[in-house]
Design a protein around this motif. Structure first.
Motif, PDB file in Angstrom:
ATOM      1  N   ASP A 100     -32.147 -40.944 -16.305  1.00 44.31           N
ATOM      2  CA  ASP A 100     -30.743 -40.561 -16.494  1.00 44.31           C
ATOM      3  C   ASP A 100     -30.617 -39.528 -17.606  1.00 44.31           C
ATOM      4  OD1 ASP A 100     -29.372 -42.029 -14.530  1.00 44.31           O
ATOM      5  OD2 ASP A 100     -29.404 -43.847 -15.740  1.00 44.31           O
ATOM      6  N   TYR A 101     -31.364 -39.741 -18.662  1.00 41.45           N
ATOM      7  CA  TYR A 101     -31.332 -38.806 -19.793  1.00 41.45           C
ATOM      8  C   TYR A 101     -31.837 -37.429 -19.374  1.00 41.45           C
ATOM      9  CZ  TYR A 101     -32.291 -36.871 -24.422  1.00 41.45           C
ATOM     10  OH  TYR A 101     -32.328 -36.069 -25.530  1.00 41.45           O
ATOM     11  N   ILE A 102     -32.934 -37.410 -18.631  1.00 38.93           N
ATOM     12  CA  ILE A 102     -33.503 -36.141 -18.168  1.00 38.93           C
ATOM     13  C   ILE A 102     -32.527 -35.416 -17.236  1.00 38.93           C
ATOM     14  CG2 ILE A 102     -35.315 -35.145 -16.692  1.00 38.93           C
ATOM     15  CD1 ILE A 102     -37.284 -37.065 -17.969  1.00 38.93           C
ATOM     16  N   HIS A 103     -31.817 -36.193 -16.425  1.00 38.93           N
ATOM     17  CA  HIS A 103     -30.792 -35.586 -15.563  1.00 38.93           C
ATOM     18  C   HIS A 103     -29.756 -34.843 -16.405  1.00 38.93           C
ATOM     19  CE1 HIS A 103     -27.741 -35.116 -12.448  1.00 38.93           C
ATOM     20  NE2 HIS A 103     -26.876 -35.628 -13.303  1.00 38.93           N
ATOM     21  N   LEU A 104     -29.328 -35.454 -17.493  1.00 38.74           N
ATOM     22  CA  LEU A 104     -28.356 -34.800 -18.380  1.00 38.74           C
ATOM     23  C   LEU A 104     -28.936 -33.533 -18.994  1.00 38.74           C
ATOM     24  CD1 LEU A 104     -26.792 -37.826 -20.298  1.00 38.74           C
ATOM     25  CD2 LEU A 104     -25.627 -36.320 -18.681  1.00 38.74           C
ATOM     26  N   GLN A 105     -30.177 -33.595 -19.420  1.00 39.19           N
ATOM     27  CA  GLN A 105     -30.798 -32.441 -20.054  1.00 39.19           C
ATOM     28  C   GLN A 105     -31.020 -31.296 -19.068  1.00 39.19           C
ATOM     29  OE1 GLN A 105     -31.294 -31.980 -23.248  1.00 39.19           O
ATOM     30  NE2 GLN A 105     -30.557 -34.012 -23.783  1.00 39.19           N
ATOM     31  N   LYS A 106     -31.483 -31.624 -17.876  1.00 36.79           N
ATOM     32  CA  LYS A 106     -31.767 -30.580 -16.885  1.00 36.79           C
ATOM     33  C   LYS A 106     -30.505 -29.834 -16.477  1.00 36.79           C
ATOM     34  CE  LYS A 106     -36.095 -31.906 -14.701  1.00 36.79           C
ATOM     35  NZ  LYS A 106     -36.795 -32.051 -13.412  1.00 36.79           N
ATOM     36  N   ALA A 107     -29.362 -30.511 -16.551  1.00 38.27           N
ATOM     37  CA  ALA A 107     -28.102 -29.893 -16.151  1.00 38.27           C
ATOM     38  C   ALA A 107     -27.754 -28.695 -17.029  1.00 38.27           C
ATOM     39  CB  ALA A 107     -26.980 -30.922 -16.198  1.00 38.27           C
ATOM     40  N   ARG A 108     -28.313 -28.641 -18.230  1.00 43.32           N
ATOM     41  CA  ARG A 108     -27.974 -27.544 -19.138  1.00 43.32           C
ATOM     42  C   ARG A 108     -29.106 -26.531 -19.305  1.00 43.32           C
ATOM     43  NH1 ARG A 108     -30.296 -27.767 -24.156  1.00 43.32           N
ATOM     44  NH2 ARG A 108     -31.370 -29.697 -24.717  1.00 43.32           N
ATOM     45  N   LEU A 109     -30.257 -26.777 -18.659  1.00 48.10           N
ATOM     46  CA  LEU A 109     -31.417 -25.919 -18.858  1.00 48.10           C
ATOM     47  C   LEU A 109     -31.436 -24.743 -17.877  1.00 48.10           C
ATOM     48  CD1 LEU A 109     -34.261 -28.570 -19.362  1.00 48.10           C
ATOM     49  CD2 LEU A 109     -32.975 -27.325 -21.120  1.00 48.10           C
ATOM     50  N   ASP A 110     -31.877 -23.604 -18.382  1.00 54.12           N
ATOM     51  CA  ASP A 110     -32.072 -22.437 -17.515  1.00 54.12           C
ATOM     52  C   ASP A 110     -33.325 -22.597 -16.664  1.00 54.12           C
ATOM     53  OD1 ASP A 110     -29.813 -21.178 -18.572  1.00 54.12           O
ATOM     54  OD2 ASP A 110     -30.960 -20.347 -20.246  1.00 54.12           O
TER      55      ASP A 110
END
Length: 222
Positions: A100-110
């Motif tokens: 879940d945390y990685i999902h949040l992070q990936k949403a903002r990554l280029d």
């Protein structure tokens, strides 16, 4: 009568060492519990701050992933509340939490593919210190500029019979590293928790070579 009193007092004196031993044991256990609570409380605020920052950035851009990200955060917060009094947590739940945390992070990554989690083997009833795995990931995000092309964070968890091994490696942003006032509190807290919860059944190795930071953890369940 006096002799009886002397005998009684002698008996009381003879029992003092046993009482003292019990008190020392109880005090040691109480100290360990309080120390674990203190160490764990230093993890959660930093995690929440990072998560809220991510969703704030998505909302500013009016990104379509915002609702799903809010749902991920709600699941993360629920897990935090449910596990707040537990020293150990299910490895399966901890892995889901990290996803879940990685999902949040990936949403903002280029370059979202630069952040990867791989799980090998069968997760059954293994336990790990609560919120420990996420702390490794947060540490990697802190010291590596994952927004830069070519940067990476790679976490692999392998379960083989009664052994769990985790490797978390990340590229190091040299310029960012110089600016950080790093005290190593995160990794030191993990070491202390492992010493209290897995005193003779863990091995934690931290290496820094070239432009890569590598953390290797092994937990033995027998």
């Amino acid at each position: 009568i006096s002799a009886g009193r002397i005998t009684s007092n002698a008996g009381a004196l003879e029992h003092k060492p046993a009482t003292s031993t019990i008190n020392c044991t109880e005090l040691k256990e109480l100290t360990s519990v309080n120390e674990l609570k203190s160490l764990r409380s230093q993890v959660s605020p930093h995690f929440l701050f990072n998560s809220l920052n991510t969703i704030y950035g998505l909302s500013i851009k009016k990104a379509p992933e915002t609702p799903e990200s809010i749902l991920s955060l709600s699941q993360i917060l629920r897990y935090n509340l449910e596990q707040s009094t537990e020293e150990l947590a299910s490895l399966r739940n901890e892995v889901d939490y990290v996803k879940d945390y990685i999902h949040l992070q990936k949403a903002r990554l280029d370059f979202p593919d630069q952040l990867r989690l791989v799980v090998l083997g069968e997760i059954t009833n293994q336990k790990v210190p609560t919120l420990m795995i996420i702390e490794f990931l947060e540490n990697a995000l802190k010291h590596g500029n994952i927004q830069s092309e070519g940067a990476f964070i790679y976490m692999k968890i392998t379960i083989d019979n009664d052994v769990m091994e985790m490797i978390c490696s990340n590229s190091i942003d040299i310029e960012r590293e110089h600016k950080l006032d790093s005290t190593g509190i995160g990794l030191n807290n993990i070491r202390k928790r492992l010493e209290l919860l897995f005193p003779s059944n863990h091995n934690l190795v931290v290496n820094k070579k070239n432009h890569e930071f590598i953390v290797e953890l092994r937990l033995n369940y027998v």
